[in-house]
Design a protein around this motif. Structure first.
Motif, PDB file in Angstrom:
ATOM      1  N   PRO A  85       0.848  -1.199   0.000  1.00 26.58           N
ATOM      2  CA  PRO A  85       0.000   0.000   0.000  1.00 26.58           C
ATOM      3  C   PRO A  85       0.882   1.248   0.000  1.00 26.58           C
ATOM      4  CG  PRO A  85      -0.388  -1.372   1.977  1.00 26.58           C
ATOM      5  CD  PRO A  85       0.823  -1.903   1.301  1.00 26.58           C
ATOM      6  N   GLY A  86       0.357   2.343  -0.495  1.00 27.05           N
ATOM      7  CA  GLY A  86       1.115   3.603  -0.478  1.00 27.05           C
ATOM      8  C   GLY A  86       2.138   3.662  -1.599  1.00 27.05           C
ATOM      9  N   THR A  87       3.254   4.361  -1.317  1.00 25.68           N
ATOM     10  CA  THR A  87       4.259   4.594  -2.359  1.00 25.68           C
ATOM     11  C   THR A  87       4.918   3.293  -2.799  1.00 25.68           C
ATOM     12  OG1 THR A  87       4.674   6.758  -1.426  1.00 25.68           O
ATOM     13  CG2 THR A  87       6.376   5.870  -2.870  1.00 25.68           C
ATOM     14  N   LEU A  88       4.783   2.976  -4.077  1.00 26.41           N
ATOM     15  CA  LEU A  88       5.345   1.719  -4.609  1.00 26.41           C
ATOM     16  C   LEU A  88       6.566   1.976  -5.478  1.00 26.41           C
ATOM     17  CD1 LEU A  88       4.828  -1.396  -4.914  1.00 26.41           C
ATOM     18  CD2 LEU A  88       3.801  -0.831  -7.123  1.00 26.41           C
ATOM     19  N   MET A  89       6.505   3.050  -6.257  1.00 29.63           N
ATOM     20  CA  MET A  89       7.623   3.351  -7.154  1.00 29.63           C
ATOM     21  C   MET A  89       7.890   4.852  -7.146  1.00 29.63           C
ATOM     22  SD  MET A  89       6.690   0.930 -10.398  1.00 29.63           S
ATOM     23  CE  MET A  89       8.299   0.914 -11.160  1.00 29.63           C
ATOM     24  N   ALA A  90       9.120   5.195  -7.502  1.00 32.20           N
ATOM     25  CA  ALA A  90       9.535   6.596  -7.457  1.00 32.20           C
ATOM     26  C   ALA A  90       8.959   7.387  -8.617  1.00 32.20           C
ATOM     27  CB  ALA A  90      11.056   6.664  -7.496  1.00 32.20           C
ATOM     28  N   ASP A 137       9.853  -2.101   0.935  1.00 34.02           N
ATOM     29  CA  ASP A 137      10.338  -0.819   0.407  1.00 34.02           C
ATOM     30  C   ASP A 137       9.784  -0.553  -0.990  1.00 34.02           C
ATOM     31  OD1 ASP A 137      12.031  -0.529   2.632  1.00 34.02           O
ATOM     32  OD2 ASP A 137      13.473  -1.894   1.695  1.00 34.02           O
ATOM     33  N   PRO A 138       9.674   0.726  -1.351  1.00 38.63           N
ATOM     34  CA  PRO A 138       9.355   1.044  -2.746  1.00 38.63           C
ATOM     35  C   PRO A 138      10.551   0.755  -3.653  1.00 38.63           C
ATOM     36  CG  PRO A 138       9.237   3.002  -1.322  1.00 38.63           C
ATOM     37  CD  PRO A 138       9.848   1.909  -0.525  1.00 38.63           C
ATOM     38  N   LEU A 139      10.313   0.746  -4.943  1.00 42.32           N
ATOM     39  CA  LEU A 139      11.392   0.644  -5.931  1.00 42.32           C
ATOM     40  C   LEU A 139      11.704   2.047  -6.434  1.00 42.32           C
ATOM     41  CD1 LEU A 139      10.547  -2.128  -8.550  1.00 42.32           C
ATOM     42  CD2 LEU A 139      12.336  -2.151  -6.828  1.00 42.32           C
ATOM     43  N   MET A 140      12.962   2.312  -6.777  1.00 39.17           N
ATOM     44  CA  MET A 140      13.283   3.642  -7.291  1.00 39.17           C
ATOM     45  C   MET A 140      13.052   3.745  -8.804  1.00 39.17           C
ATOM     46  SD  MET A 140      13.749   5.250  -4.529  1.00 39.17           S
ATOM     47  CE  MET A 140      14.274   6.915  -4.953  1.00 39.17           C
ATOM     48  N   GLY A 141      12.584   2.677  -9.433  1.00 42.18           N
ATOM     49  CA  GLY A 141      12.134   2.745 -10.821  1.00 42.18           C
ATOM     50  C   GLY A 141      10.818   3.507 -10.901  1.00 42.18           C
ATOM     51  N   SER A 142      10.354   3.781 -12.124  1.00 41.10           N
ATOM     52  CA  SER A 142       9.146   4.602 -12.287  1.00 41.10           C
ATOM     53  C   SER A 142       8.212   3.984 -13.322  1.00 41.10           C
ATOM     54  CB  SER A 142       9.521   6.015 -12.722  1.00 41.10           C
ATOM     55  OG  SER A 142      10.480   6.538 -11.835  1.00 41.10           O
ATOM     56  N   GLU A 143       6.979   4.484 -13.339  1.00 43.72           N
ATOM     57  CA  GLU A 143       5.889   3.890 -14.110  1.00 43.72           C
ATOM     58  C   GLU A 143       4.897   4.970 -14.469  1.00 43.72           C
ATOM     59  OE1 GLU A 143       3.581   1.980 -15.477  1.00 43.72           O
ATOM     60  OE2 GLU A 143       5.043   0.394 -15.610  1.00 43.72           O
ATOM     61  N   ASP A 144       4.403   4.987 -15.702  1.00 44.78           N
ATOM     62  CA  ASP A 144       3.402   6.021 -15.972  1.00 44.78           C
ATOM     63  C   ASP A 144       1.975   5.560 -15.637  1.00 44.78           C
ATOM     64  OD1 ASP A 144       2.815   4.544 -18.249  1.00 44.78           O
ATOM     65  OD2 ASP A 144       3.052   6.226 -19.651  1.00 44.78           O
ATOM     66  N   PHE A 145       1.827   4.333 -15.134  1.00 40.16           N
ATOM     67  CA  PHE A 145       0.535   3.934 -14.562  1.00 40.16           C
ATOM     68  C   PHE A 145       0.232   4.825 -13.349  1.00 40.16           C
ATOM     69  CE2 PHE A 145      -2.188   0.757 -12.178  1.00 40.16           C
ATOM     70  CZ  PHE A 145      -3.232   0.767 -13.089  1.00 40.16           C
ATOM     71  N   VAL A 180       9.443  17.175 -14.857  1.00 43.90           N
ATOM     72  CA  VAL A 180       8.789  16.064 -14.145  1.00 43.90           C
ATOM     73  C   VAL A 180       8.233  15.110 -15.192  1.00 43.90           C
ATOM     74  CG1 VAL A 180       6.948  15.434 -12.536  1.00 43.90           C
ATOM     75  CG2 VAL A 180       8.204  17.577 -12.227  1.00 43.90           C
ATOM     76  N   LEU A 181       8.846  13.923 -15.279  1.00 46.78           N
ATOM     77  CA  LEU A 181       8.465  12.966 -16.325  1.00 46.78           C
ATOM     78  C   LEU A 181       7.243  12.167 -15.873  1.00 46.78           C
ATOM     79  CD1 LEU A 181       9.743  12.254 -19.076  1.00 46.78           C
ATOM     80  CD2 LEU A 181      10.994  10.429 -17.926  1.00 46.78           C
ATOM     81  N   TYR A 182       7.398  11.387 -14.830  1.00 46.20           N
ATOM     82  CA  TYR A 182       6.291  10.603 -14.285  1.00 46.20           C
ATOM     83  C   TYR A 182       6.209  10.828 -12.774  1.00 46.20           C
ATOM     84  CZ  TYR A 182       6.430   7.929 -18.664  1.00 46.20           C
ATOM     85  OH  TYR A 182       6.417   7.548 -19.969  1.00 46.20           O
ATOM     86  N   PRO A 183       4.988  10.964 -12.233  1.00 41.61           N
ATOM     87  CA  PRO A 183       4.875  11.131 -10.787  1.00 41.61           C
ATOM     88  C   PRO A 183       5.131   9.827 -10.023  1.00 41.61           C
ATOM     89  CG  PRO A 183       2.703  11.139 -11.808  1.00 41.61           C
ATOM     90  CD  PRO A 183       3.700  11.051 -12.920  1.00 41.61           C
ATOM     91  N   VAL A 184       5.164   9.932  -8.722  1.00 43.19           N
ATOM     92  CA  VAL A 184       5.330   8.779  -7.845  1.00 43.19           C
ATOM     93  C   VAL A 184       4.128   7.836  -8.042  1.00 43.19           C
ATOM     94  CG1 VAL A 184       5.525   8.102  -5.414  1.00 43.19           C
ATOM     95  CG2 VAL A 184       6.526  10.260  -6.197  1.00 43.19           C
ATOM     96  N   THR A 185       4.404   6.527  -8.071  1.00 46.51           N
ATOM     97  CA  THR A 185       3.311   5.545  -8.177  1.00 46.51           C
ATOM     98  C   THR A 185       2.821   5.228  -6.772  1.00 46.51           C
ATOM     99  OG1 THR A 185       4.321   4.584 -10.150  1.00 46.51           O
ATOM    100  CG2 THR A 185       2.687   3.231  -9.001  1.00 46.51           C
TER     101      THR A 185
END
Ligand SMILES: [Zn+2]
Length: 401
Positions: free
Chosen positions: A177-182, A327-335, A294-299
């Motif tokens: 739950p909460g922040t999953l990706m950067a 922990d979250p991952l520092m990768g990113s996602e546009d989902f 800012v490319l993609y926001p936090v997932t």
């Protein structure tokens, strides 16, 4: 609804589709062959299909037998400009590669569409299947949202789900739950001075040492100005200055990838990088121009939806195969852009082949990464189950009354 057995019987078709996609990867927003294969694979299902105008997306809506809310399921479609180095018999030879496993995401979502279409009459509401191009930095989700994917069923979905394959024990789901990706951001700094002869630096304003200073100062900023409990990752990946070895250039440039885990740290890093670059430049009589994109926001996974998804997938796959990550991952996602507007959950699914040690397996984006397509049955069943539960839970509640 026992989707797992149905899903196993679909597996050979899904594997065949995944391998066709893998052999013919396409990069960016325009993926005509991929789009054509999706349409063929959905043929015969009772779906309302809309194609993208500014990208080759496919939005398919399944209307259930009764009215009710909408649920969105998403699979991204695009490959990377990476030359494949696996020796798979269906390896790509066109210079691009499905090195992030989006070929599995397409096939898994096709599988979910078949599973849910077979239960169409039981569903109270609609399912939106979002086949999305351009996830790898091409703003595909943004384009589809602008073209109305979130309203494709006539009302905003009450839940959204997506699954991403990654190295890890085969068939094990992970999320939190909460922040999953950067969030992913791009920092570009251009320092302007006044060029001259390399033997006469005192007669010029040399931007090169200032940019070199910025590289280390940015690292100090990342560790000194941010809480360890809300960290950022800042990696300078581009340096550019000068053409001739005996000429001081007018300008020098720096490019960095910046990952953030919160709105607060994003706002702070925008402010701090500007102050730092302008401060260093002005200390040397130079000018700095700072461009922060800012490319993609936090997932961010919705807490309630994610607790629910963890519970429901554990009922399907067992405790050992559905893990709440720490922990979250520092990768990113546009989902992340969908999850900003619809409460939902993004999940990871371990797909390292059994003969490879997950601990040392090549990662997503590597030209050698391997994903085992036997996970497609689980991927399709998981997506179908989550959507099915959302569209039948009210019916169940009514029956209980
Ligand atoms: Zn990906």
């Amino acid at each position: 609804m026992p989707f797992l057995a149905e899903s196993q019987s679909l597996l050979p078709r899904l594997v065949a589709l995944r391998r066709e996609l893998h052999a013919d990867p396409e990069v960016g927003l325009d993926l005509p062959n991929t789009q054509k294969r999706i349409l063929e694979a959905l043929e015969g299902l009772d779906l309302e299909i809309t194609l993208g105008e500014n990208c080759s997306s496919v939005t398919a809506v399944l209307r259930g037998g009764e009215p009710g809310p909408a649920v969105l399921l998403r699979g991204d479609m695009d490959a990377l400009p990476v030359a494949e180095l696996t020796d798979l018999e269906y390896a790509s030879k066109n210079g691009s590669m499905h090195a992030c496993g989006h070929d599995l995401h397409v096939a898994g979502l096709v599988g979910a569409a078949h599973l849910l279409a077979a239960q169409q009459q039981d569903l109270a509401g609609s399912v939106i299947f979002m086949f999305q191009p351009g996830e790898e930095g091409w703003h595909g989700a943004e384009t589809m949202i602008a073209e109305g994917v979130l309203d494709a069923a006539g009302e905003r979905p009450v839940a959204a789900y997506g699954i991403h394959v990654r190295p890890g024990p085969l068939g094990v789901f992970r999320t939190k739950p909460g922040t999953l990706m950067a969030g992913a951001n791009e920092l570009r700094i251009t320092v302007t001075g006044s060029g001259g002869h390399s033997s006469q630096p005192q007669a010029a304003l040399d931007p090169v040492p200032a940019v070199a200073e910025m590289v280390t100062a940015l690292q100090n900023m990342a560790t000194r100005r941010f809480s360890v409990f809300d960290p950022i990752v800042l990696t300078v990946t581009q340096l550019e200055a000068g053409e001739a070895i005996n000429v001081i250039p007018d300008t020098a440039k720096l490019g960095a990838s910046v990952r953030t885990l919160s709105e607060e740290s994003l706002n702070r890093v925008i402010m701090e990088t500007k102050a730092l670059a302008e401060g260093i430049a002005s200390a040397h009589g130079l000018r700095a121009e700072v461009d922060f994109n800012v490319l993609y926001p936090v997932t961010v996974n919705d807490a309630a939806r994610t607790d629910e998804a963890l519970r429901e997938l554990r009922e399907l796959f067992g405790m050992d195969r559905v893990i709440q990550s720490r922990d979250p991952l520092m990768g990113s996602e546009d989902f992340s852009l969908v999850l900003e507007q619809v409460p939902g959950t993004f999940l990871f699914l371990g797909a390292t082949p059994p003969e490879v040690d997950p601990a040392t397996a090549d990662w997503n984006h590597s030209p050698r990464v391997l994903f085992d397509d036997s996970v497609l049955a689980d991927q399709a069943a998981a997506l179908a189950q989550l959507a099915y539960n959302r569209l039948t839970e009210d019916l169940g509640a009514e029956q209980e009354l």
